[in-house]
Design a protein around this motif. Structure first.
Motif, PDB file in Angstrom:
ATOM      1  N   LEU A 231      -5.163 158.616  86.382  1.00 20.11           N
ATOM      2  CA  LEU A 231      -4.383 159.273  87.430  1.00 20.11           C
ATOM      3  C   LEU A 231      -2.893 159.207  87.115  1.00 20.11           C
ATOM      4  N   SER A 232      -2.448 158.100  86.553  1.00 26.64           N
ATOM      5  CA  SER A 232      -1.047 157.972  86.153  1.00 26.64           C
ATOM      6  C   SER A 232      -0.670 159.036  85.125  1.00 26.64           C
ATOM      7  N   GLN A 233      -1.551 159.267  84.158  1.00 28.46           N
ATOM      8  CA  GLN A 233      -1.255 160.282  83.145  1.00 28.46           C
ATOM      9  C   GLN A 233      -1.184 161.678  83.764  1.00 28.46           C
ATOM     10  N   ILE A 234      -2.062 161.951  84.718  1.00 29.39           N
ATOM     11  CA  ILE A 234      -2.014 163.248  85.397  1.00 29.39           C
ATOM     12  C   ILE A 234      -0.682 163.418  86.120  1.00 29.39           C
ATOM     13  N   TYR A 235      -0.245 162.372  86.810  1.00 36.82           N
ATOM     14  CA  TYR A 235       1.041 162.440  87.507  1.00 36.82           C
ATOM     15  C   TYR A 235       2.194 162.638  86.525  1.00 36.82           C
ATOM     16  N   LEU A 236       2.140 161.950  85.389  1.00 35.81           N
ATOM     17  CA  LEU A 236       3.189 162.116  84.384  1.00 35.81           C
ATOM     18  C   LEU A 236       3.259 163.556  83.894  1.00 35.81           C
ATOM     19  N   SER A 237       2.102 164.147  83.657  1.00 34.44           N
ATOM     20  CA  SER A 237       2.079 165.525  83.152  1.00 34.44           C
ATOM     21  C   SER A 237       2.643 166.511  84.169  1.00 34.44           C
ATOM     22  N   LYS A 238       2.648 166.107  85.452  1.00 33.42           N
ATOM     23  CA  LYS A 238       3.183 166.963  86.516  1.00 33.42           C
ATOM     24  C   LYS A 238       4.608 166.578  86.908  1.00 33.42           C
ATOM     25  N   GLY A 239       5.184 165.597  86.203  1.00 29.83           N
ATOM     26  CA  GLY A 239       6.542 165.175  86.507  1.00 29.83           C
ATOM     27  C   GLY A 239       6.670 164.331  87.760  1.00 29.83           C
ATOM     28  N   ARG A 240       5.583 163.763  88.228  1.00 27.63           N
ATOM     29  CA  ARG A 240       5.598 162.923  89.435  1.00 27.63           C
ATOM     30  C   ARG A 240       5.709 161.457  88.996  1.00 27.63           C
ATOM     31  N   PHE A 241       6.894 161.096  88.554  1.00 28.18           N
ATOM     32  CA  PHE A 241       7.088 159.839  87.838  1.00 28.18           C
ATOM     33  C   PHE A 241       6.942 158.602  88.728  1.00 28.18           C
ATOM     34  N   GLY A 242       7.390 158.681  89.962  1.00 26.35           N
ATOM     35  CA  GLY A 242       7.253 157.540  90.859  1.00 26.35           C
ATOM     36  C   GLY A 242       5.799 157.188  91.112  1.00 26.35           C
ATOM     37  N   GLU A 243       4.985 158.205  91.378  1.00 27.67           N
ATOM     38  CA  GLU A 243       3.556 157.978  91.597  1.00 27.67           C
ATOM     39  C   GLU A 243       2.881 157.499  90.317  1.00 27.67           C
ATOM     40  N   ALA A 244       3.310 158.050  89.191  1.00 27.38           N
ATOM     41  CA  ALA A 244       2.746 157.638  87.902  1.00 27.38           C
ATOM     42  C   ALA A 244       3.025 156.165  87.630  1.00 27.38           C
ATOM     43  N   GLU A 245       4.224 155.724  87.944  1.00 26.72           N
ATOM     44  CA  GLU A 245       4.586 154.325  87.720  1.00 26.72           C
ATOM     45  C   GLU A 245       3.718 153.389  88.567  1.00 26.72           C
ATOM     46  N   LYS A 246       3.523 153.740  89.823  1.00 32.83           N
ATOM     47  CA  LYS A 246       2.708 152.901  90.708  1.00 32.83           C
ATOM     48  C   LYS A 246       1.269 152.798  90.209  1.00 32.83           C
ATOM     49  N   GLU A 247       0.704 153.930  89.794  1.00 34.55           N
ATOM     50  CA  GLU A 247      -0.682 153.910  89.326  1.00 34.55           C
ATOM     51  C   GLU A 247      -0.822 153.143  88.012  1.00 34.55           C
ATOM     52  N   ALA A 248       0.143 153.305  87.117  1.00 37.31           N
ATOM     53  CA  ALA A 248       0.096 152.567  85.847  1.00 37.31           C
ATOM     54  C   ALA A 248       0.191 151.066  86.098  1.00 37.31           C
ATOM     55  N   GLU A 249       1.048 150.667  87.016  1.00 41.89           N
ATOM     56  CA  GLU A 249       1.184 149.240  87.337  1.00 41.89           C
ATOM     57  C   GLU A 249      -0.110 148.684  87.922  1.00 41.89           C
ATOM     58  N   LYS A 250      -0.732 149.450  88.824  1.00 44.20           N
ATOM     59  CA  LYS A 250      -1.994 149.003  89.418  1.00 44.20           C
ATOM     60  C   LYS A 250      -3.083 148.897  88.352  1.00 44.20           C
ATOM     61  N   GLY A 251      -3.169 149.924  87.513  1.00 44.38           N
ATOM     62  CA  GLY A 251      -4.184 149.915  86.468  1.00 44.38           C
ATOM     63  C   GLY A 251      -3.997 148.765  85.498  1.00 44.38           C
ATOM     64  N   LEU A 252      -2.751 148.521  85.112  1.00 43.05           N
ATOM     65  CA  LEU A 252      -2.465 147.440  84.169  1.00 43.05           C
ATOM     66  C   LEU A 252      -2.821 146.087  84.773  1.00 43.05           C
ATOM     67  N   ARG A 253      -2.453 145.880  86.024  1.00 43.94           N
ATOM     68  CA  ARG A 253      -2.761 144.600  86.676  1.00 43.94           C
ATOM     69  C   ARG A 253      -4.268 144.361  86.726  1.00 43.94           C
ATOM     70  N   LEU A 254      -5.021 145.377  87.123  1.00 39.85           N
ATOM     71  CA  LEU A 254      -6.471 145.214  87.229  1.00 39.85           C
ATOM     72  C   LEU A 254      -7.116 144.961  85.869  1.00 39.85           C
ATOM     73  N   MET A 255      -6.679 145.680  84.854  1.00 37.47           N
ATOM     74  CA  MET A 255      -7.279 145.484  83.534  1.00 37.47           C
ATOM     75  C   MET A 255      -6.924 144.123  82.947  1.00 37.47           C
ATOM     76  N   LEU A 256      -5.725 143.635  83.241  1.00 36.65           N
ATOM     77  CA  LEU A 256      -5.361 142.292  82.788  1.00 36.65           C
ATOM     78  C   LEU A 256      -6.180 141.232  83.516  1.00 36.65           C
ATOM     79  N   GLU A 257      -6.520 141.483  84.770  1.00 32.63           N
ATOM     80  CA  GLU A 257      -7.372 140.543  85.497  1.00 32.63           C
ATOM     81  C   GLU A 257      -8.755 140.444  84.868  1.00 32.63           C
TER      82      GLU A 257
END
Length: 220
Positions: free
Chosen positions: A150-176
């Motif tokens: 979802l973060s990549q989709i937001y990035l491709s649409k220029g929705r950078f704030g939403e992309a950042e939030k989703e990337a942070e959530k995804g990274l945290r969960l995968m690190l867990e």
């Protein structure tokens, strides 16, 4: 807890076919020994099973804590060697520290929505993918890969704030987890790609051509 770790590390859609895990409860009732390796590579339906294990484990941890406190209250604060009370019972961070159980049916719906979103792009583009991934996350909020896509989709649409939030959530969960849910690529590969997305989201930039996209990486 070791069984939880083993399942998350080893299981994917192949084992679902072998054991006929169509209901997502992973009760090992099937006997499809002629299943072809590695199958289609879908994420496995093992999360309901280990979320139930986690719920039992947290009860054991709490019971041990109560027992130790009771003995201290009674003046017997020495450790019983046969109970191994010097070993700390660590609570994994997954499933909100093992306090939630993922419904088996919700798990299936989430997995299938994710799979459609990532595998049907070549046929119909990104139409509807955002909503599918949002619903996937709502059904199964415990894995990181849907957030990353979802973060990549937001990035491709220029929705950078939403992309950042989703990337942070995804990274945290995968690190867990320390293991990938979508095992088509390694955990290290997922982590590296997610960090790229997070960097680009913070930079408020995304490539607008194929060569720029292929050049993405952590090397500057």
């Amino acid at each position: 807890m070791m069984t939880m770790a083993d399942f998350s590390d080893q299981l994917f859609g192949f084992q679902d076919n072998v054991f006929d895990n169509s209901d997502g409860r992973l009760e090992f009732i099937g006997n499809n020994f002629d299943t072809l390796w590695p199958g289609d590579g879908k994420p496995g339906l093992w999360m309901n099973s280990i979320s139930r294990m986690g719920a039992i484990y947290i009860l054991i941890v709490r019971e041990e804590e109560v027992l130790i406190q009771e003995r201290k209250k009674n003046g017997n604060d020495g450790m019983l060697r046969e109970r191994y009370e010097d070993i700390e019972l660590v609570i994994p961070p997954v499933f909100d520290k093992c306090t939630r159980v993922l419904d088996a049916r919700e798990q299936i719906v989430a997995r299938d929505l994710y799979w459609e979103a990532v595998c049907q792009v070549s046929k119909r583009g990104l139409k509807g993918n955002e909503e599918m991934l949002k619903t996937c996350i709502e059904k199964n909020p415990f894995v990181g890969e849907p957030h990353v896509v979802l973060s990549q989709i937001y990035l491709s649409k220029g929705r950078f704030g939403e992309a950042e939030k989703e990337a942070e959530k995804g990274l945290r969960l995968m690190l867990e987890w320390g293991n990938p849910w979508d095992k088509r690529t390694s955990w290290e590969g997922w982590i590296a790609w997610t960090r790229v997305l997070l960097i680009k989201a913070k930079e408020r930039s995304w490539p607008r051509n194929s060569w720029g996209f292929l050049s993405l990486g952590l090397v500057k």
